[in-house]
Scaffold this motif. Structure first.
Motif, mmCIF file in Angstrom:
data_model
loop_
_atom_site.group_PDB
_atom_site.id
_atom_site.type_symbol
_atom_site.label_atom_id
_atom_site.label_comp_id
_atom_site.label_asym_id
_atom_site.label_seq_id
_atom_site.Cartn_x
_atom_site.Cartn_y
_atom_site.Cartn_z
ATOM 1 N N SER A 86 0.823 -1.157 0.090
ATOM 2 C CA SER A 86 0.040 0.100 -0.025
ATOM 3 C C SER A 86 0.806 1.430 -0.148
ATOM 4 O O SER A 86 0.566 2.143 -0.753
ATOM 5 C CB SER A 86 -1.010 0.010 1.098
ATOM 6 N N SER A 87 2.053 1.212 0.932
ATOM 7 C CA SER A 87 2.893 2.380 0.881
ATOM 8 C C SER A 87 3.636 2.617 -0.584
ATOM 9 O O SER A 87 3.757 3.477 -1.000
ATOM 10 C CB SER A 87 3.922 2.244 1.885
ATOM 11 N N PHE A 107 1.155 4.193 -2.986
ATOM 12 C CA PHE A 107 0.434 5.464 -2.289
ATOM 13 C C PHE A 107 0.332 6.599 -3.204
ATOM 14 O O PHE A 107 -0.539 7.076 -3.417
ATOM 15 C CB PHE A 107 1.057 5.784 -0.958
ATOM 16 N N ARG A 108 1.560 6.781 -3.962
ATOM 17 C CA ARG A 108 1.508 7.885 -4.923
ATOM 18 C C ARG A 108 0.867 7.733 -6.174
ATOM 19 O O ARG A 108 0.686 8.616 -7.015
ATOM 20 C CB ARG A 108 3.026 8.352 -5.146
ATOM 21 N N PHE A 109 0.497 6.468 -6.535
ATOM 22 C CA PHE A 109 -0.284 6.450 -7.872
ATOM 23 C C PHE A 109 -1.720 6.950 -7.589
ATOM 24 O O PHE A 109 -2.375 6.486 -6.433
ATOM 25 C CB PHE A 109 -0.135 4.929 -8.249
ATOM 26 N N ARG A 110 -2.369 7.093 -8.604
ATOM 27 C CA ARG A 110 -3.750 7.344 -8.544
ATOM 28 C C ARG A 110 -4.522 6.558 -9.551
ATOM 29 O O ARG A 110 -3.918 5.724 -10.605
ATOM 30 C CB ARG A 110 -4.099 8.691 -9.006
ATOM 31 N N ASP A 148 -3.448 5.421 -13.315
ATOM 32 C CA ASP A 148 -1.676 5.435 -13.502
ATOM 33 C C ASP A 148 -1.352 4.324 -13.974
ATOM 34 O O ASP A 148 -2.012 3.295 -13.737
ATOM 35 C CB ASP A 148 -1.205 6.057 -12.084
ATOM 36 N N ALA A 196 10.794 -0.184 -4.401
ATOM 37 C CA ALA A 196 10.213 0.375 -3.161
ATOM 38 C C ALA A 196 9.956 -0.302 -1.909
ATOM 39 O O ALA A 196 10.290 0.015 -0.926
ATOM 40 C CB ALA A 196 9.142 1.413 -3.739
#
Length: 76
Positions: free
Chosen positions: A19-20, A23-26, A29, A39
């Motif tokens: 999840s982390s 997190f920055r993806f929407r 994407d 990561a």
């Protein structure tokens, strides 16, 4: 009589790592499996899950959030 149901054990730590990483993806994407694995391994170098297991979790999480997935983790 008390009956205890068998409940599958879910590794919350690994799910939190995935999840982390996402997190920055929407929605909409594209997620690179190589970038996600990198990561996750940076966040927790002691993670014992195989790359294939982690990719499976990444795919399930990404699809659930309507993201595309690029399977580029084996092209290193």
């Amino acid at each position: 009589m008390n009956v205890v149901q068998s409940v599958p054990v879910i590794d919350v730590t690994t799910q939190n790592l995935v999840s982390s990483a996402l997190f920055r993806f929407r929605a909409g994407d594209t997620v690179s499996t190589r970038a996600a694995l990198d990561a996750i391994r940076r966040m927790d170098p002691t993670c014992v899950d195989s790359d294939d297991d982690l990719v499976e979790l990444v795919v399930m999480a990404a699809i659930g959030k309507t993201m595309a997935v690029v399977f580029d983790h084996r092209s290193r």
